[in-house]
Design an enzyme around this catalytic site. Structure first.
Site, mmCIF file in Angstrom:
data_model
loop_
_atom_site.group_PDB
_atom_site.id
_atom_site.type_symbol
_atom_site.label_atom_id
_atom_site.label_comp_id
_atom_site.label_asym_id
_atom_site.label_seq_id
_atom_site.Cartn_x
_atom_site.Cartn_y
_atom_site.Cartn_z
ATOM 1 C CE LYS A 119 -1.310 2.366 3.369
ATOM 2 N NZ LYS A 119 -1.782 2.909 4.654
ATOM 3 C CG ASP A 137 -7.076 3.479 2.768
ATOM 4 O OD1 ASP A 137 -8.059 3.085 2.096
ATOM 5 O OD2 ASP A 137 -6.969 4.650 3.160
#
Length: 208
Positions: A119, A137
């Site tokens: 991420k 997320d």
């Protein structure tokens, strides 16, 4: 959901939300550190912490002049401060030793940094270097599955699903739109479906 509806959602959200992150940064390195700190922490809190941290420690060299304990004192209020400090220092060391002190510009290189997850690498690649990537997320995972853009059980498959249903040129901006939608309307608890700007396209709305 089909690609046409997905495109309509992106375009609707583009008129409401910015395609820029709320994190404050001046360089790719500052962005990298801010994103690491943002895990399970609000951007507002991270911005307060980095405002002080970056005054004296805004490069890999300067960051590595701090001990683990010293860095922890700066970032304590962000939560998970021990692991975050470890990740920041390990990533900084890799940047200094493997990339001549410059944050690498490709996804494979970013993901190779010790302490940098998928991420974080995706955010830095898309925001700092204008690459096409989707960072999933908690907001992106929840919202994209809830509204029906994808129907996946984990973060990686959600990312892959979004890459399929969204045009590649929309990946990066869609990531930001979904985050802001999740914070303002499609919240984890008590989502404001009535006032949601994409309630007509939402799969849950269609099922009612």
């Amino acid at each position: 959901m089909n690609k046409k509806t997905a495109k309509e959602i992106v375009e609707k959200l583009s008129g409401i939300f910015t395609d820029k992150p709320a994190l404050r940064f001046s360089t790719p390195y500052e962005l990298l550190i801010a994103v690491i700190l943002s895990a399970q922490c609000t951007d507002e809190r991270v911005n307060k912490v980095t405002a002080k941290l970056f005054e004296n420690y805004n490069t890999p060299e300067k960051m590595l002049s701090l001990s683990q304990d010293g860095l922890e004192k700066y970032i304590f209020s962000c939560g998970l401060y021990k692991s975050k400090a470890e990740h920041i220092l390990s990533a900084s060391k890799d940047i200094l030793e493997k990339f001549n002190g410059e944050v690498p510009k490709t996804l494979p290189e970013l993901r190779s940094l010790a302490g940098v997850g998928r991420k974080t690498a995706n955010v830095v690649y898309s925001v700092a270097f204008k690459g096409d990537a989707i960072a999933v997320d908690t907001h992106v995972f929840r919202v994209s599955n809830r509204i029906g853009l994808v129907n996946e059980q984990n973060v990686l498959n959600t990312e892959k699903g979004l890459m399929k249903i969204l045009d590649q040129k929309d990946w990066s901006r869609a990531h930001h739109y979904l985050i802001y939608l999740g914070r303002s309307f499609c919240k984890a608890k008590n989502p404001d479906c009535e006032n949601c700007p994409i309630k007509d396209e939402c799969a849950k709305k269609i099922k009612r």
